[in-house]
Design a protein around this motif. Structure first.
Motif, mmCIF file in Angstrom:
data_model
loop_
_atom_site.group_PDB
_atom_site.id
_atom_site.type_symbol
_atom_site.label_atom_id
_atom_site.label_comp_id
_atom_site.label_asym_id
_atom_site.label_seq_id
_atom_site.Cartn_x
_atom_site.Cartn_y
_atom_site.Cartn_z
ATOM 1 N N ASP A 334 0.838 -1.303 -0.011
ATOM 2 C CA ASP A 334 -0.017 0.028 -0.007
ATOM 3 C C ASP A 334 1.005 1.171 0.120
ATOM 4 O O ASP A 334 1.517 1.606 1.038
ATOM 5 C CB ASP A 334 -0.964 -0.166 1.320
ATOM 6 N N THR A 337 0.403 4.314 2.471
ATOM 7 C CA THR A 337 0.667 3.857 3.666
ATOM 8 C C THR A 337 2.251 3.942 3.992
ATOM 9 O O THR A 337 2.790 4.204 5.055
ATOM 10 C CB THR A 337 0.072 2.350 4.236
ATOM 11 N N ARG A 341 4.705 6.101 6.458
ATOM 12 C CA ARG A 341 5.592 5.828 7.215
ATOM 13 C C ARG A 341 7.299 6.874 7.138
ATOM 14 O O ARG A 341 7.758 6.931 8.306
ATOM 15 C CB ARG A 341 6.175 4.493 7.203
#
Length: 764
Positions: A334, A337, A341
């Motif tokens: 993903d 996502t 991070r």
């Protein structure tokens, strides 16, 4: 029934489904011949296709396989292609051209029975070509259209016009060929055992296929998209330049794994074409820079790909390897996502350096997702070179992290933010060196090798690393200060003394908080000036100084001021800033109290700095940029923008108007207060409506020029001058300010405001 491998010439006489092909007729369902259309995209495709065909006919050429041609044979022996019309027409023209060049009589060739059912004109034109015997030397189409048999109505037939264009392209491609070359090409083209150009014929009905699919495909008249054309071109390039397995790998991945990666970023039409091409362009431009391959924004994707990945390209294998990595690294992830991070867009979340890194320039809706932003914005104004460098840093980090390298993206971000002057393309292109330095930073973090990024920032990064080695407990405070929006990673303006760092950092963060300062930093600029001249200066040829201060409301002037510059061993704002922060921390003073303490001090000289500190109106410049005259700085320009070519203000005139309360309708200057433009040495004056008198600040005080036209105004003006002890014998009169060594002893703004008030009372 299996497909048959044939050439254009050997297709005639071939038996398919017990029927022998004796002619080809393009059926009515087919669109016009399109390979000769005069658009830039079609021109590029046409030229590449013709070159590919002609190369295959040369002695050292490799055979070309044109894939499948679908169709069926009628009882009469007529072959009707349902797909392959464009290729067959081009091959007919190539066959005709080489027959002309070698003296072959086309009318005696079986393949001359090629025609169109779409329009009678196109059918007749094919027959007309078979009977032509062109004279070469000029433009081939000009000779053809000049023949008596060429009908005027054919000028309006798009298929015929396309055929003429392709014939010209063939002639241009063979421009340097000799007699032996044409005979070799003809032999390779007509070789019955091993033809240089061949294709597979697949019967439709015999293989249980219906023609509805092909009718739909061709009746729409749609050409291949840029994406489809590019994929075919790039696959051919890889197959020619590299191991065929790489081309096979590309072909497989581009339609499977890589498509899955891009699918979440599809457009409203559920297509990923543009997204793929944008990301591919990003990767290829990075590879081009790293290999020192020249290109510009107008270089076509396929041309750039040839330069970067072609057989003659330097570092081609390395570039292909990075291309595959740049896609494969996102497999089964993903991506949004994943980037969350790495980065965050909000500065409100505390960060000790172990979490997501603050990104100062997120893009539109994509935010910190650099992959998505690249797919949608690469090549337009929303994407910058800074984004390219940071995204490249992410890709290199992902590759090197496999070998255990730490995350050095904060260091890379800081260097990029500080290097606006160093990041550039064009004649002084620095991108190749910057990209190489990013690789080095990711691999070993050795800043001694970094010579292209802002060197003041490089030294600052080394100093910060030294500070953390001595006091690792300061890491959270350091990162929080780095993440301040006005500093953006650069602390060249800061003292890294470990004993006072935390307190000063906290004081800076609280002071430069717009919410706490009422959305204005006017008090902060006054207090900083009270501690010293913190501006970054540039001496102009006029001997006036261009000085950059922070603006009261705009952020960018502060960022530009706080950013370290090449050649600065000590930041000019560092001593005043640290003294200012120490007053806040040690003496618990507010910015307003620091300002007042300076004004109350008996040893404060009344030069330009005194007036800027005291009068808020003089610190209103939107750009934070001023010009100051020598000898006290009593003539100044307050720029709204970066250049003097735009309208700007005179801070001294602005201050006396504000101090005196003079109404706007008493001022004759157009556009007041932004009434001035031109060089700093130009004469700037406040012009009064009733009397026409002009007032300006000069080194010695206030100069008033002009003679009122009305007698009552002249009398009033003379009276004011006499009461103030001004010489009335000259047209330009000086209201002198007492000075010592060229520095005012009395407040010239107060004196000027009083004068202006008297003039207003006398209706001047």
């Amino acid at each position: 029934m299996p497909a048959s491998l044939v050439s254009f010439a050997t297709l005639f006489g071939r038996e398919i489904c017990n029927l022998v092909i004796t002619e080809i007729e393009i059926p009515l369902i087919q669109r016009d011949y399109a390979q000769g259309r005069n658009t830039q995209a079609v021109k590029r495709i046409r030229e590449q296709f013709v070159v590919t065909l002609c190369d295959a006919l040369m002695p050292e050429g490799d055979p070309v396989d044109l894939d499948f041609v679908f169709g069926d044979v009628e009882e009469s022996g007529k072959f009707a292609p349902l797909d392959g019309q464009q290729r067959l027409t081009t091959l007919f023209l190539l066959q005709s051209y080489l027959a002309w060049r070698t003296g072959v009589d086309i009318t005696q060739q079986p393949w001359s029975r090629f025609s169109y059912a779409t329009r009678p004109g196109a059918r007749d034109f094919c027959s007309f070509l078979a009977n032509c015997r062109p004279e070469f030397g000029g433009r081939l189409s000009a000779w053809i259209t000049d023949q008596p048999g060429y009908l005027a109505t054919w000028r309006h037939d798009p298929t015929i016009q396309s055929m003429l264009t392709v014939l010209d392209t063939l002639d241009a491609t063979f421009a340097n060929a000799g007699f032996s070359d044409f005979h070799t090409a003809w032999e390779n083209l007509t070789n019955t055992l091993n033809p240089a150009i061949r294709f597979h014929v697949l019967p439709v009905k015999a293989n249980g296929l219906t023609d509805s699919l092909y009718i739909k495909m061709n009746s729409r008249g749609k050409s291949l998209t840029d994406f489809e054309n590019f994929k075919a071109h790039f696959e051919a390039l890889l197959r020619k330049a590299e191991d065929p397995k790489i081309a096979d790998d590309f072909t497989k991945k581009v339609d499977t794994v890589w498509s899955d990666i891009l699918w979440p970023y599809r457009d409203t039409g559920n297509l990923i074409d543009n997204e793929f091409l944008s990301y591919f362009r990003f990767i290829t431009e990075v590879n081009a820079w790293r290999a020192s391959i020249e290109f510009n924004s107008w270089t076509r994707d396929d041309d750039l790909a040839e330069r970067v990945y072609g057989g003659q390209a330097s570092r081609a294998s390395e570039s292909i390897d990075f291309l595959f990595h740049a896609f494969d690294t996102w497999k089964d992830l993903d991506i949004r996502t994943e980037f969350a991070r790495y980065f965050r867009a909000s500065a409100t979340t505390a960060n000790n350096g172990d979490g997501a890194l603050l990104l100062f320039n997120p893009i539109d809706k994509e935010g910190v997702d650099l992959f998505g932003a690249c797919c949608r914005h690469y090549g337009n104004s929303g994407w910058t070179l800074a984004h390219t460098l940071l995204f490249y840093g992410v890709l290199v980090h992902r590759r090197e992290a496999e070998s255990g390298q730490p995350n050095r993206l904060r260091l890379i971000r800081n260097l990029i933010e500080a290097s606006k002057d160093e990041i550039r393309t064009g004649e002084r292109n620095s991108m190749p060196r910057l990209l190489e330095e990013i690789v080095g930073i990711v691999r070993d973090g050795d800043l001694a090798k970094v010579v292209t990024f802002n060197q003041a920032q490089v030294r600052n990064e080394i100093a910060k690393a030294d500070m953390l080695r001595a006091a690792p407990e300061l890491k959270a405070d350091l990162y929080k200060l780095e993440d301040h929006d006005l500093l953006r990673g650069g602390l060249t303006v800061f003292d890294l003394d470990t004993a006072h760092f935390s307190a000063r950092a906290q004081a800076f963060i609280l002071t430069f908080d717009k919410a706490a300062q009422g959305q204005s930093w006017k008090d902060v600029t006054a207090a900083l000036l009270a501690k010293g001249d913190y501006s970054r200066k540039d001496l102009r040829g006029s001997n006036h100084t261009l000085a950059d201060f922070g603006a009261p409301r705009n952020d960018e002037p502060w960022r530009e001021l706080f950013r370290g510059k090449k050649g600065e061993s000590i930041h000019p704002a560092l001593p005043p800033l640290i003294a200012f922060l120490d007053d806040i921390v040690g003496k618990q003073l507010t910015p307003a109290a620091i300002r007042q303490s300076y004004l109350d001090a008996t040893d404060t000289a009344k030069d330009w700095r005194y007036y800027f500190v005291k009068y808020e109106a003089m610190r209103e410049g939107a750009s934070g940029r001023y010009t100051l005259s020598p000898k006290g700085g009593y003539q100044a320009c307050m720029l709204n923008k970066a250049r003097l070519s735009s309208n700007y203000r005179d801070p001294y005139l602005l201050a006396i108007v504000a101090k005196s309360g003079l109404a706007r309708n008493r001022i004759a200057n157009g556009g007041w207060p932004n009434s001035f433009s031109g060089f700093e040495t130009a004469r700037r004056a406040l012009v009064l409506v009733n009397s026409g008198l002009e007032i300006r600040s000069v080194a010695e005080g206030w100069e008033i020029a002009g003679v009122p036209s009305a007698a009552v105004h002249r009398e009033a003006w003379d009276g004011i001058c006499k009461s103030l002890g001004m010489d009335t014998s000259t047209a330009a009169r000086l209201y002198a300010i007492p000075q010592t060594g060229g520095i005012d002893n009395e407040d010239r703004v107060e004196k000027g405001a009083q004068l202006l008030h008297h003039m207003a009372e006398c209706n001047l």
